[in-house]
Design a protein around this motif. Structure first.
Motif, PDB file in Angstrom:
ATOM      1  N   ILE A   1      67.416  55.958  14.140  1.00 33.72           N
ATOM      2  CA  ILE A   1      68.051  54.863  14.926  1.00 33.72           C
ATOM      3  C   ILE A   1      67.942  53.669  14.031  1.00 33.72           C
ATOM      4  CG2 ILE A   1      65.732  53.867  15.354  1.00 33.72           C
ATOM      5  CD1 ILE A   1      68.214  54.521  18.244  1.00 33.72           C
ATOM      6  N   GLY A   2      69.100  52.822  14.378  1.00 29.85           N
ATOM      7  CA  GLY A   2      69.352  51.720  13.535  1.00 29.85           C
ATOM      8  C   GLY A   2      69.496  51.807  12.111  1.00 29.85           C
ATOM      9  N   GLY A   3      68.795  51.142  11.384  1.00 31.27           N
ATOM     10  CA  GLY A   3      68.732  51.118   9.806  1.00 31.27           C
ATOM     11  C   GLY A   3      67.996  52.018   9.261  1.00 31.27           C
ATOM     12  N   VAL A   4      67.509  53.001  10.096  1.00 26.02           N
ATOM     13  CA  VAL A   4      66.212  53.985   9.615  1.00 26.02           C
ATOM     14  C   VAL A   4      66.898  54.908   8.663  1.00 26.02           C
ATOM     15  CG1 VAL A   4      64.657  55.973  10.413  1.00 26.02           C
ATOM     16  CG2 VAL A   4      64.690  53.575  11.355  1.00 26.02           C
ATOM     17  N   PRO A   5      68.112  55.380   9.016  1.00 22.63           N
ATOM     18  CA  PRO A   5      68.933  56.442   7.968  1.00 22.63           C
ATOM     19  C   PRO A   5      69.185  55.773   6.361  1.00 22.63           C
ATOM     20  CG  PRO A   5      69.938  56.607  10.277  1.00 22.63           C
ATOM     21  CD  PRO A   5      68.950  55.453  10.202  1.00 22.63           C
ATOM     22  N   ASP A   6      69.195  54.508   6.541  1.00 15.85           N
ATOM     23  CA  ASP A   6      69.397  53.720   5.213  1.00 15.85           C
ATOM     24  C   ASP A   6      68.244  53.928   4.332  1.00 15.85           C
ATOM     25  OD1 ASP A   6      71.794  52.867   5.970  1.00 15.85           O
ATOM     26  OD2 ASP A   6      71.253  50.678   5.847  1.00 15.85           O
ATOM     27  N   GLN A   7      66.986  54.118   4.930  1.00 18.02           N
ATOM     28  CA  GLN A   7      65.633  54.414   4.276  1.00 18.02           C
ATOM     29  C   GLN A   7      65.181  55.648   3.981  1.00 18.02           C
ATOM     30  OE1 GLN A   7      63.719  52.196   7.772  1.00 18.02           O
ATOM     31  NE2 GLN A   7      63.041  50.808   6.125  1.00 18.02           N
ATOM     32  N   LEU A   8      65.725  56.605   4.783  1.00 17.34           N
ATOM     33  CA  LEU A   8      65.200  57.867   4.773  1.00 17.34           C
ATOM     34  C   LEU A   8      66.061  58.788   4.291  1.00 17.34           C
ATOM     35  CD1 LEU A   8      62.411  59.940   5.427  1.00 17.34           C
ATOM     36  CD2 LEU A   8      63.332  59.728   7.775  1.00 17.34           C
ATOM     37  N   ASP A   9      66.023  59.738   3.375  1.00 15.52           N
ATOM     38  CA  ASP A   9      66.750  60.930   3.057  1.00 15.52           C
ATOM     39  C   ASP A   9      66.241  62.151   3.760  1.00 15.52           C
ATOM     40  OD1 ASP A   9      68.131  59.105   1.089  1.00 15.52           O
ATOM     41  OD2 ASP A   9      66.880  59.605  -0.503  1.00 15.52           O
ATOM     42  N   ASP A  10      67.248  62.233   4.871  1.00 10.69           N
ATOM     43  CA  ASP A  10      66.774  63.503   5.603  1.00 10.69           C
ATOM     44  C   ASP A  10      66.705  64.851   4.604  1.00 10.69           C
ATOM     45  OD1 ASP A  10      66.207  64.938   7.868  1.00 10.69           O
ATOM     46  OD2 ASP A  10      68.403  65.314   8.337  1.00 10.69           O
ATOM     47  N   GLU A  11      65.361  65.523   4.861  1.00 11.07           N
ATOM     48  CA  GLU A  11      65.036  66.779   4.383  1.00 11.07           C
ATOM     49  C   GLU A  11      64.724  66.559   2.877  1.00 11.07           C
ATOM     50  OE1 GLU A  11      67.412  70.013   5.054  1.00 11.07           O
ATOM     51  OE2 GLU A  11      67.533  69.658   7.050  1.00 11.07           O
ATOM     52  N   VAL A  12      64.557  65.489   2.283  1.00  8.10           N
ATOM     53  CA  VAL A  12      64.277  64.911   0.769  1.00  8.10           C
ATOM     54  C   VAL A  12      63.164  64.428   0.761  1.00  8.10           C
ATOM     55  CG1 VAL A  12      64.949  64.139  -1.261  1.00  8.10           C
ATOM     56  CG2 VAL A  12      66.728  65.097   0.128  1.00  8.10           C
ATOM     57  N   THR A  13      62.837  62.932   1.446  1.00  7.37           N
ATOM     58  CA  THR A  13      61.657  62.296   1.691  1.00  7.37           C
ATOM     59  C   THR A  13      60.995  62.366   2.899  1.00  7.37           C
ATOM     60  OG1 THR A  13      63.082  60.179   2.391  1.00  7.37           O
ATOM     61  CG2 THR A  13      62.760  60.622   0.012  1.00  7.37           C
ATOM     62  N   GLY A  14      61.522  63.159   3.997  1.00  7.64           N
ATOM     63  CA  GLY A  14      61.082  63.296   5.197  1.00  7.64           C
ATOM     64  C   GLY A  14      62.362  63.859   6.103  1.00  7.64           C
ATOM     65  N   PHE A  15      61.994  63.716   7.399  1.00 10.01           N
ATOM     66  CA  PHE A  15      63.051  64.091   8.209  1.00 10.01           C
ATOM     67  C   PHE A  15      63.715  63.256   9.338  1.00 10.01           C
ATOM     68  CE2 PHE A  15      60.622  68.186   7.224  1.00 10.01           C
ATOM     69  CZ  PHE A  15      61.729  69.018   6.760  1.00 10.01           C
ATOM     70  N   LEU A  16      64.657  63.132   9.731  1.00  5.77           N
ATOM     71  CA  LEU A  16      65.186  62.332  10.890  1.00  5.77           C
ATOM     72  C   LEU A  16      65.333  63.115  12.119  1.00  5.77           C
ATOM     73  CD1 LEU A  16      67.968  60.496   8.960  1.00  5.77           C
ATOM     74  CD2 LEU A  16      65.840  59.478   9.605  1.00  5.77           C
ATOM     75  N   THR A  17      64.827  62.548  13.160  1.00  2.00           N
ATOM     76  CA  THR A  17      65.017  63.416  14.550  1.00  2.00           C
ATOM     77  C   THR A  17      65.818  62.622  15.354  1.00  2.00           C
ATOM     78  OG1 THR A  17      62.863  62.554  15.404  1.00  2.00           O
ATOM     79  CG2 THR A  17      62.845  64.608  13.907  1.00  2.00           C
ATOM     80  N   PRO A  18      66.364  63.459  16.468  1.00  2.00           N
ATOM     81  CA  PRO A  18      67.142  62.299  17.453  1.00  2.00           C
ATOM     82  C   PRO A  18      66.301  61.584  18.374  1.00  2.00           C
ATOM     83  CG  PRO A  18      67.833  64.752  17.544  1.00  2.00           C
ATOM     84  CD  PRO A  18      66.344  64.656  16.571  1.00  2.00           C
ATOM     85  N   PRO A  19      66.547  60.317  18.578  1.00  4.84           N
ATOM     86  CA  PRO A  19      65.881  59.366  19.352  1.00  4.84           C
ATOM     87  C   PRO A  19      65.241  60.010  20.494  1.00  4.84           C
ATOM     88  CG  PRO A  19      67.971  58.363  18.503  1.00  4.84           C
ATOM     89  CD  PRO A  19      67.999  59.747  18.465  1.00  4.84           C
ATOM     90  N   GLY A  20      64.005  60.018  21.104  1.00  5.27           N
ATOM     91  CA  GLY A  20      63.382  60.358  22.419  1.00  5.27           C
ATOM     92  C   GLY A  20      63.056  61.954  22.211  1.00  5.27           C
ATOM     93  N   ASP A  21      63.450  62.558  21.136  1.00  2.54           N
ATOM     94  CA  ASP A  21      63.340  64.104  21.290  1.00  2.54           C
ATOM     95  C   ASP A  21      61.981  64.436  20.643  1.00  2.54           C
ATOM     96  OD1 ASP A  21      63.179  66.882  20.874  1.00  2.54           O
ATOM     97  OD2 ASP A  21      65.609  66.573  20.267  1.00  2.54           O
ATOM     98  N   SER A  22      60.841  64.342  21.524  1.00  8.78           N
ATOM     99  CA  SER A  22      59.463  64.748  21.032  1.00  8.78           C
ATOM    100  C   SER A  22      59.496  66.111  20.514  1.00  8.78           C
ATOM    101  CB  SER A  22      58.453  64.120  22.155  1.00  8.78           C
ATOM    102  OG  SER A  22      58.925  65.210  23.339  1.00  8.78           O
ATOM    103  N   GLY A  23      60.177  67.064  21.175  1.00  8.04           N
ATOM    104  CA  GLY A  23      60.294  68.015  20.648  1.00  8.04           C
ATOM    105  C   GLY A  23      60.576  68.605  19.286  1.00  8.04           C
ATOM    106  N   ALA A  24      61.599  67.893  19.009  1.00  5.27           N
ATOM    107  CA  ALA A  24      62.222  67.918  17.418  1.00  5.27           C
ATOM    108  C   ALA A  24      61.175  67.278  16.606  1.00  5.27           C
ATOM    109  CB  ALA A  24      63.481  67.104  17.444  1.00  5.27           C
TER     110      ALA A  24
END
Length: 454
Positions: free
Chosen positions: A371-394
Motif C-alpha cells: 500500500i502507498g509507499g511501502v513497495p518503495d521500501q521493501l524488495d518483494d521476496e528479497v528483504t521480505g514479502f508484500l501481500t495484498p491489502p486486507g488479505d490476512s490469509g496471504a
C-alpha cells in the motif's frame, strides 16, 4: 547555512521524528538550525514553541454548557434544539470547535505568523513539515515563501485534500472535494465544507512559491495529480539512525526484554497500534490467529504489538499476544525489532512508514501490505514479502513460510540490513536535503524558478 524547520512537535513518532532527526543533523553538520513547533516537549533551546491560542474563559464555558444542558429535554422535539445544542458545544471549544462544526479547517493561529516571521528574518531556507495539528496559519505560506525559499516535505495527503490526511479510496480531492464520504477521517470535521477548504488551499498554493519533497514515489504521484504546483520537486526517502537501529545478538536482547529465548516472535509497531485509524491491526491479528491455528512447531508463538494505548495480554489459538505501551526511547524500540523473527505491517494507507525502515535496519524480515509507499521500501521476496491489502490469509501464509524456513529467513535478514545501509541511512537523507537546499539557494541567486525535478 541558516535553516529553520517547522513541525507539529519536537518529540513524537512518524513525521515529527523525521523533522526532529533532520533538525539535529543540520546542527551537527555545523549549520545554524532552529525548529519551530506547535508543542514543545524537549528542553532544547533551539526549539521554539508557538504559543497556543488563548482559550475562551471558564465563565463563558460554564454559561454555554449550562444553556446546553437546559436544552436537553427539547432535543427530541425538533431539529432546532439539536442544532442549537451542537452550536453551543462548538462554541465551548473555541475557534477550533467552531470551525470544525461549520466544516472549515482552522487556520486562525496568529502566533504562528509572528513567531515564524521573527525566526526566519535572517534565515536561508525554511523547511516545513506537517502543518496540520491546530498550530499553524496555512495562509502565511504566501508571504513566507516570497521572503525566503520554502521547502515543503509532505508526510501525508492533508495539503492536497479538503480535510483528510489520507483519502483512502476516495479520489474527489483530484477535482475539488465536496460530498466527502468520511468526515470522521483525521483531521475530522462535523460538516461537509471540504470543497471550500480545497479551494482555500488551492488559492494559497497559487500565490506561494514552494519546493516540494515527498519520501515516496507514491506520494509524489499524488502531488502531480493535485492543485499543488511547486517550483521544483524531489523524492527523498526517509532515513534511520543506523547507530541505533542495527543488528545485534538476538538472544541477548530477548533476555534484556524478558522475552522467551526459544519462541518465534512476531512484531507490529504503531502509535496507537490496534486503535490507529490508518493502520490495519484487524488484518494482522487475523493473520496471527491463522498462523497459530496452523502452528506445528513446539516453539511458543509470541506476537508483540508495540505502541498500544495500554499494556495487556491475551491468548488466541495458543498464540501469546502481548500489547506493549507506546515507548519514545529509540534504543528500547530498536531492541524489540532486534528481538523479533519477523516484522508484520498492515495498513489502510501509508506514505513511507519509518517502522519498516527500522525493522530492516535491525535485520528483521518484513511482511507488509503493498500500500502507498511501502513497495518503495521493501524488495518483494528479497528483504521480505508484500501481500495484498486486507488479505490476512496471504500474510499468514507468508509468515508460516518464513518461520518454517530458517535459511530463507536468515538470507532475508541479511538482505534487509544491507538495503537499509545502502538506501535508508539517515546521513544519506541529510546529504540529499542539504545538497538540494544549496541547489535552491543557487537557483534563487541566479533568479531561476523553472518547474523541474532534480
Amino acid at each position: 547555512m541558516k535553516i529553520v524547520s517547522i513541525s507539529t512537535s519536537d518529540i513524537g513518532g512518524g513525521a515529527e521524528r523525521v523533522a526532529w532527526l533532520l533538525f539535529q543533523a543540520y546542527r551537527a553538520r555545523g549549520h545554524h538550525a532552529k525548529l519551530i513547533v506547535g508543542a514543545k516537549h524537549s528542553d532544547d533551546t533551539d526549539v521554539i514553541e508557538i504559543p497556543p491560542r488563548r482559550p475562551i474563559s471558564a465563565w463563558w464555558t460554564h454559561v454555554l454548557w449550562s444553556l446546553h444542558g437546559r436544552l436537553s429535554p427539547l432535543e427530541n422535539k425538533g431539529a432546532g434544539a439539536a442544532t442549537l445544542r451542537a452550536l453551543l458545544r462548538a462554541l465551548s471549544k473555541g475557534g477550533t470547535g467552531i470551525a470544525s462544526a461549520l466544516g472549515y479547517e482552522d487556520f486562525d493561529f496568529p502566533a504562528s505568523r509572528r513567531i515564524t516571521q521573527q525566526e526566519t528574518a535572517s534565515t536561508d531556507i525554511v523547511h516545513v513539515h506537517n502543518l496540520h495539528g491546530n498550530y499553524f496559519d496555512l495562509r502565511y505560506l504566501q508571504a513566507l515563501s516570497r521572503r525566503r525559499p520554502v521547502v515543503l516535505t509532505l508526510h501525508d495527503m492533508w495539503m492536497l485534500t479538503g480535510h483528510c490526511a489520507y483519502s483512502l479510496d476516495c479520489e474527489r480531492w483530484q477535482a475539488g472535494c465536496g460530498g466527502c464520504p468520511d468526515l470522521g477521517l483525521y483531521p475530522a470535521l462535523e460538516r461537509d465544507n471540504t470543497a471550500v477548504n480545497w479551494r482555500r488551499k488551492r488559492q494559497i498554493y497559487q500565490r506561494s512559491r514552494l519546493y516540494v519533497v515527498t519520501p515516496s514515489r507514491w506520494l509524489m504521484a499524488q502531488v502531480e495529480q493535485s492543485m499543488v504546483q511547486p517550483i521544483a520537486f524531489r523524492v527523498i526517502p526517509n532515513g534511520v539512525d543506523l547507530s541505533v537501529f542495527r543488528t545485534v545478538d538476538r538472544t541477548r536482547v530477548r533476555k534484556a526484554l524478558g522475552l522467551p529465548i526459544d519462541a518465534s516472535i512476531l512484531l507490529f509497531v504503531a502509535n496507537g497500534a490496534a486503535e490507529n485509524l490508518y493502520k490495519d491491526y484487524t488484518t494482522i491479528r487475523a493473520a496471527v490467529a491463522q498462523v497459530a491455528l496452523n502452528w506445528c512447531s513446539k516453539q511458543p508463538l509470541v506476537f508483540l504489538a508495540l505502541g498500544s494505548r495500554a499494556a495487556q495480554q491475551e491468548v488466541v489459538n495458543g498464540a501469546d499476544i502481548r500489547h506493549i505501551a507506546y515507548c519514545s526511547d529509540p534504543l528500547i524500540v530498536a531492541q524489540y525489532y532486534q528481538a523479533a523473527d519477523i516484522f508484520l505491517h498492515a495498513a489502510r494507507a501509508d506514505t513511507f512508514p519509518n517502522t519498516i525502515l527500522e525493522a530492516q535496519a535491525c535485520g528483521t524480515p518484513v511482511i507488509a501490505t503493498a500500500i502507498g509507499g511501502v513497495p518503495d521500501q521493501l524488495d518483494d521476496e528479497v528483504t521480505g514479502f508484500l501481500t495484498p491489502p486486507g488479505d490476512s490469509g496471504a500474510m499468514a501464509s507468508r509468515t508460516i513460510q518464513l518461520l518454517t524456513h530458517a535459511e530463507m529467513r536468515q538470507r532475508m535478514a541479511l538482505e534487509a540490513a544491507e538495503k537499509a545501509r545502502r538506501c535508508f541511512d539517515l546521513q544519506r537523507q541529510v546529504d540529499e536535503y542539504l545538497n538540494w537546499f544549496q541547489w535552491i539557494l543557487d537557483a534563487h541567486a541566479n533568479g531561476g524558478y523553472s518547474m523541474r525535478t532534480v
